[in-house]
Design a protein around this motif. Sequence first.
Motif, mmCIF file in Angstrom:
data_model
loop_
_atom_site.group_PDB
_atom_site.id
_atom_site.type_symbol
_atom_site.label_atom_id
_atom_site.label_comp_id
_atom_site.label_asym_id
_atom_site.label_seq_id
_atom_site.Cartn_x
_atom_site.Cartn_y
_atom_site.Cartn_z
ATOM 1 N N GLY A 225 -14.211 -1.470 33.929
ATOM 2 C CA GLY A 225 -14.970 -0.943 35.058
ATOM 3 C C GLY A 225 -16.111 -1.844 35.471
ATOM 4 O O GLY A 225 -16.344 -2.077 36.658
ATOM 5 N N LEU B 160 -15.080 -3.126 39.227
ATOM 6 C CA LEU B 160 -15.420 -2.060 40.158
ATOM 7 C C LEU B 160 -16.809 -2.280 40.749
ATOM 8 O O LEU B 160 -17.704 -2.807 40.088
ATOM 9 C CB LEU B 160 -15.373 -0.694 39.461
ATOM 10 N N PHE C 86 -10.233 -2.506 43.310
ATOM 11 C CA PHE C 86 -9.788 -1.245 42.720
ATOM 12 C C PHE C 86 -8.296 -1.288 42.414
ATOM 13 O O PHE C 86 -7.852 -0.805 41.362
ATOM 14 C CB PHE C 86 -10.099 -0.078 43.657
ATOM 15 N N PHE D 140 -7.915 -3.321 39.389
ATOM 16 C CA PHE D 140 -8.518 -2.633 38.238
ATOM 17 C C PHE D 140 -7.527 -1.705 37.539
ATOM 18 O O PHE D 140 -7.503 -1.633 36.302
ATOM 19 C CB PHE D 140 -9.742 -1.843 38.709
#
Length: 396
Positions: free
Chosen positions: A128, A132, A156, A159
Motif C-alpha cells: 500500500g 497507493l 491501483f 497494486f
Amino acid sequence: MTKNAITVPQEQANTRRRFTAPSLPLPVWMILATLVLLLAAGLPAKELVAVFNAGWGAAIGEFALILIPSFTLAATIDRIRVEAPPLLAVGLSPLAAAGMVCPDTAYAALTPMSKRRRLEIAFGSYAGFKLLFPAGPLIVATSIGVSDTWLLITCFALFLPVYAAGLAFARFVELRAETAPPSSGTTKTRLKVLIPFGTLCALLALGVSFDFSQNVVVGFLVNPKGALMCAAGVALAMVPARDRRACLETGLSRSGSLLVIIGAASALSASVTLTVPVGNFFAGQSGSLALLSLFALTASFKIVQGSSMSTFAAVSPIAAPIVIAAGLPPVAAVLAICLGSFVAILPNDSFYWLVRKSALSDMREGHATAILAGGSILQATVGLAILLAAYWTFGH
C-alpha cells in the motif's frame, strides 16, 4: 611426563580451533562497519563524526513520533484483551500505510488488533505504501515532475496483483512455519477495538480533505504522526487510570531498542551512500531497457539506503534525466521506480526490525531475512512483469 608434554599442545591447538568472531549485538556491528567505511574513504575525524551524526539522526525523531504512540497503542489493546478479526487488519493495512505515508506506522498500529496473520499485514502495508496514493506514487511523481490523471488508476490496478502476491506468500509462510501465534481463547472480538483506529482514519481523512495550514495545532493533529498520537490517547482512555502509566512505559521500552537499531542502520546507509557511487552504473538506455534501469537503480538505492523515503529522495534527481532522455511514458517511469523500491526488506530497513520482532521473533536471523527479503522481491517481480507486459502492449 610424556603424557603432559603431548596433552598441553593439543589443548592449545583445540583452543585455537575454537576461536570465533566476538559475539556482538547487530547495532554494534553496524556502527563498526560505518566507522570502517568512513575511515577507508579518508574522512578526517571531524567530518567523519558529522556524517555519522547526520546519518544517525536523519529520521530518529520522526520514528520516535511513530514508534512510541504505536507501541503505547499496542500495549493498551493488549491490556484490555480485545482481539479483532485478523482479516480486518489485513484488509486495512494497505489503506492505512498509504494514508499514513508510512508502512511502519500502519503495521505498528494494526498488529495490536490481531495476534495472527501479522506477516500478511506487513506485506499489505508495504504494498500500500509503495503503490497507493498519497504515498509512493505521489511522492515519486512530484519529485520527477510527472503530472498524469491516469497515474492513480494505473497504480491501483498494478497494486492489486502485487498485494495478492504478498498475501499469498505470507499465508504460505505462516501456514508452513506456524509463525502466527494461535489465539489464546481468552479474548473477545468487540467493535470497541476499532475506536482508536476510527479516530486515526477520521483525522487522516480531514487532513486530506481540508487545508488546516492556518491552524498549527489542528494541522499537526490531522498529520499522520499527530493523528497516531491522538489514537494512542483515545486507546489510553479506554483502560483504567491505574494501568495507563504501565502502557506508556511499555511503549517507551519497546521503542528504545528499535530506535537504537534504526539509528545505527541509518548511519551505515549514509556512509555507504557517501562512499559508493551507485548512480554512475546507469546511463543512456531507452524503452524497456530504460524501465529496467530505473527499476535496478531504485532497487540498488533501496538496498543501500534501507529507508524507502530516503530511496525516493535519492533516486529522483538521477531518474528525472533518464526519464526525459529515454522518452518513457511518465506513468510507466513512476511505476518502475515504485516497484524498484520494493527490493528489499533487509536489516538496514527499520520496517525489517518492526516485523522481525513482532511477526518472526521465534525465527533465526537468516530465516527471517530470507522471508522478508523474498516476499518483497516476489512482489517487485510480479509488478515488474506486469509493467513490462503492459509497456510492450500499449507503450509502443
